[in-house]
Enzyme design. Structure first.
Site, PDB file in Angstrom:
ATOM      1  N   CYS A 256       0.839  -1.195   0.000  1.00  0.00           N
ATOM      2  CA  CYS A 256       0.000   0.000   0.000  1.00  0.00           C
ATOM      3  C   CYS A 256       0.880   1.253   0.000  1.00  0.00           C
ATOM      4  CB  CYS A 256      -0.918  -0.002   1.215  1.00  0.00           C
ATOM      5  SG  CYS A 256      -1.861   1.524   1.433  1.00  0.00           S
TER       6      CYS A 256
ATOM      7  N   ASP B  87       0.081  -6.185  -0.500  1.00  0.00           N
ATOM      8  CA  ASP B  87      -0.994  -6.465  -1.450  1.00  0.00           C
ATOM      9  C   ASP B  87      -0.528  -7.618  -2.333  1.00  0.00           C
ATOM     10  OD1 ASP B  87      -2.651  -4.310  -0.614  1.00  0.00           O
ATOM     11  OD2 ASP B  87      -1.433  -2.926  -1.790  1.00  0.00           O
TER      12      ASP B  87
END
Length: 283
Positions: free
Chosen positions: A190, A197
């Site tokens: 992120c 992620d």
């Protein structure tokens, strides 16, 4: 509905959950700044969309009984803004104690609010796609991995963990090929919080054959990179487009869900139908 920089978004900050519907919770982030970083200053050389799935959507009917649904949301990549995902989660949670006549009213409200958020400032405003899946449709939702030749089969050495486009090479002096390549090893972080992620990615192209080992090393190089899902996919597209010079190119990533939401950006050099909105096992 607000917009500014990622640091001013709800990301990484304590946030109270609204108990009643509140469209002002949506936070828009402009696409232009990150696109300029990868060489896009005018019209982008791709079409596409960001395909969202909302797994945690609920509201009350007019008698106060809770209702639940899944939602598929399609945001065209031509919109000047994306929606920051935590703000989208807070917005959807604001439906939890709000009464609506039926699912159609909920669908229309989400479509209107998201459209105003992502198209703000555009010379011609468009719409986003919103489809609600009610419980009787849940068992029709398949799980399927991305189709293509797995790059992960390759036994490679990895030493780059920040984007290294210089790894990409293609056989420009040989006959063009058409390939569909898949990897489950895409990981980024992120932009604001640094939280991981995880994604599977499919790359379909026609043109000079791309060196598969170096392509996999390139995808692995995103491992410590901080950027939003949509921005990572556009960076991958542009690196392949400029360095390997394919005739046609399509990049599609399906990211694992966070906060009840997954985001699946899809970019293509040529107009075509949207990919099937089918979740993978990790989603």
């Amino acid at each position: 509905m607000t917009s500014s920089t990622p640091e001013q978004s709800p990301l990484g900050k304590a946030a109270a959950y609204a108990h009643q519907y509140d469209a002002t919770l949506l936070f828009a982030l402009p696409r232009a700044g990150k696109r300029a970083e990868i060489g896009i200053t005018g019209a982008a050389p791709f079409f596409g969309a960001d395909l969202w799935t909302a797994f945690e959507l609920s509201w009350l009917n007019l008698r106060g009984k809770p209702q639940v649904a899944l939602a598929h949301i399609t945001v065209p990549c031509e919109t000047p803004h994306i929606v920051e995902s935590k703000s989208f989660k807070l917005y959807l949670n604001s439906f939890n104690q709000t009464r609506f006549a039926d699912a159609a009213e909920v669908q229309a409200r989400i479509r209107s609010d998201l459209s105003q958020t992502v198209w703000r400032g555009a010379p011609v405003a468009g719409s986003v796609g919103v489809k609600l899946l009610l419980p009787e449709m849940f068992d029709r939702q398949p799980v399927h991995e991305l189709d293509g030749l797995s790059l992960d089969r390759l036994d490679i050495e990895c030493t780059h963990y920040l984007p290294a486009p210089e790894l990409l090479t293609a056989q420009t002096n040989e006959a063009p090929v058409s390939e569909v390549l898949v990897s489950h090893l895409l990981k980024s972080n992120c932009l604001v919080t640094g939280q991981p992620d995880w994604a599977s990615v499919r790359i379909a192209y026609s043109g000079p054959q791309i060196d598969q080992e170096r392509l996999l090393q390139y995808l692995v190089s995103f491992r410590n990179h901080n950027e939003f899902h949509e921005q990572c996919v556009e960076r991958i597209f542009m690196d392949l487009w400029t360095r390997c010079k394919p005739i046609k190119l399509e990049v599609y990533a399906r990211y694992t869900r966070r906060g009840g939401l997954d985001i699946n950006p899809w970019r293509t050099s040529h107009p075509q139908a949207l990919p099937a909105h089918t979740r993978t096992a990790r989603q």
